[in-house]
Design a protein around this motif. Sequence first.
Motif, PDB file in Angstrom:
ATOM      1  N   ARG A   1       0.810  -1.220   0.000  1.00 35.80           N
ATOM      2  CA  ARG A   1       0.000   0.000   0.000  1.00 35.80           C
ATOM      3  C   ARG A   1       0.843   1.271   0.000  1.00 35.80           C
TER       4      ARG A   1
ATOM      5  N   LEU B   1       2.445   0.972  -4.386  1.00 42.87           N
ATOM      6  CA  LEU B   1       1.675  -0.043  -5.095  1.00 42.87           C
ATOM      7  C   LEU B   1       2.448  -0.671  -6.244  1.00 42.87           C
TER       8      LEU B   1
ATOM      9  N   LEU C   1      -9.472  -2.070  -4.180  1.00 42.10           N
ATOM     10  CA  LEU C   1      -9.024  -0.967  -3.330  1.00 42.10           C
ATOM     11  C   LEU C   1     -10.128   0.060  -3.113  1.00 42.10           C
TER      12      LEU C   1
ATOM     13  N   THR D   1      -1.371   2.765   8.611  1.00 44.15           N
ATOM     14  CA  THR D   1      -1.851   1.386   8.472  1.00 44.15           C
ATOM     15  C   THR D   1      -1.802   0.711   9.828  1.00 44.15           C
TER      16      THR D   1
END
Length: 698
Positions: free
Chosen positions: A66, A69, A100, A454
């Motif tokens: 992420r 990518l 996504l 994240t």
Amino acid sequence: MDRNFFPPACAEPRCGLAFPSSLEPSGTSAMTLVIGLDTGGTYTDAALLDTATGTVRATGKSLTTRDDLSVGVGGAICRVLEDFDGSAADIGLVSLSTTLATNAVVEGVGGRVGLIMIGFDETSLQRADLARALGQDPVFFINGGHAADGTPQAQLDEAAIREAVNATEGEVSAYAIAGHFATRNPTHESHTRDLLRDLTGAPVTCSHELSSSLGGPRRALTAVLNARLINLLDRLVAATEGIMADEGLSCQLMVVKGDGSLLESGYARSRPVETVLSGPAASLAGAAFLAGTRTAMVADIGGTTTDIALLQNGAPRLKADGALVGGWQTMVEAADIRTCGLGGDSEVTPVGRGTTGGLSLGPRRAVPLSLLATQWPEVKDKLAEQLAVAVPMSTDARFVMALMPNGVPAWLTRSEARLAAKAIEIGPSSVAEIAGTQLALGAVDRLIGRGLLTLATFTPTDALHVTGDFTGFDAEAAMLGSKLIARQKTGIGHPIAETPEELARRTLSELHRRTGLALMDAALAHDGAGEMQATNNPLLGNNLYRDGTTSKDSLVKLSLELGTDLVALGASAATHYPHVARRMGVELTVPDHAEVAGAVGAAAGSVCQRVMISVTQPSEGRYRVHLPGGPKDLGAMDDALASAREVAGQLAEERARKAGATSVSIEISEDIKLVPLGGGKELFIEALVQATADGAAA
């Protein structure tokens, strides 16, 4: 943080399967070799198809990265090309599907958006769940808009638009515009779009460009979601194009829409909301191909979501009133797919209420601790340190990593900006290290929700490592995380689970139980009986139905069964779905290549664009055609319908060619609403003229 945090990890390719008759090519062309890509929240999959012979030539799999990518996309493409006996110059097309956008909607992740509501008042926020969708994002109510017949109801207030720009300068990543009856006359939306682009240079989404339907608040909701997703899809397309250039792939890149058709990548960048349910739609095509079936319930489990649809006669049916994603009723035309926040990487949260406690799964995705430890072994030391503290903390087994390659966004609050800067500086860290107060914990949650951090914590993937059903990552980290979650307390002070093994089994059991309920929801909806989890369904209050099972000692014997076969897709389908199938009393198929079904389906797509134009009768003898440039009045119904057909066909073909089609065929359908008055006379109410343009991709 290292931008190459997750390295490529590809699966062994298999080949030699044939397309079912519904997907067989009608002939050969220069574009016989197609690479299909499917970028999910956890894995990026690739499949090389020969459309002339209907065979899979190679497959590849890589972890989705992420923060960059291109690493995940590049890993999947490289693996396919390594196992291909030709050259990159032989590839005629690359087709990309993605979950996504779907995952971002389900998780509530995306950029900050400024919403311009033209001709609406504040009560409109209470419709279509628009206020909840906006959250803390700014909204401005501007005078203007149109009446139902397309005439202006007020002059557009340009000064107020400029004030809105001044109030949001540097604080939003994109704008969304919704005008009152903009589908009957879009001129105020279009003028506002041009003004915003001139003043800000930011991406702007107009609601009338995404849907031809009435219902301003729901169009506004769809426009807001689109604006939030623009940067996300732009990053993915740019990453894919960069890898294609590096690998010598000079062919066209297409993106799969939510109805399974294709968009040219540049065109898709401005319409990312149309890629909501892109991955699931591609998976349905892949299911028809891989399982060789034409009618079945199809469930695709990924890292973040589970997508469920009914395959009938080899194709999914479209959802007439727009895609339902993560509880949001959009106006996005898509296959009738139901998406819920359940996956192998769903965040596991202990629930301390009550005497027994429990576990909550999702809808947010988290990096599994077992995966985190493969690239950051220090996490095991930190988990052990947390376990050595006698008192369990709510932040135990929770870690964050920064996802801000361009630095801290200017639109964050001061406290959020400080936290974001700290996260970038120190790299992967425990939540306790970065946030020492409840206010700071709230800021961390908001940064995760914005996609700037994240989360890593215990997930069903970790539970599989504890039970030994899957050991591909670091089982020690999974066990430490399970111990930390198990020792969290119930409402009466007892641990959530007595052992880490029990905690893991309960995690997997909850995933299987909720998956079964999601399947029943979808089946009931297809049967027209509503949904078990809908607030107005009487089944919601019946625990027997909600559990889907009864104990052997119960006086009432109850079971829930599906009346059709089940096809399960996804990398973990063979692990989880045998348990689900036994619960539901259904025949299960997990086909070969189930782990790359979305990539297979992406390679089989074609271009399709639809345009709807309405005709109304504002007064006797006057028929109004509602065109993109404004209304046009004609004196006869036949003339108005002819004009609508002509313009709809032209627009559909134009959009299909912009979307990447080389040859286009047009089909016109119309719904004319007439009320009989007697004596052979009829009253014209409205006509809806739809043009559908189909064509092969370039």
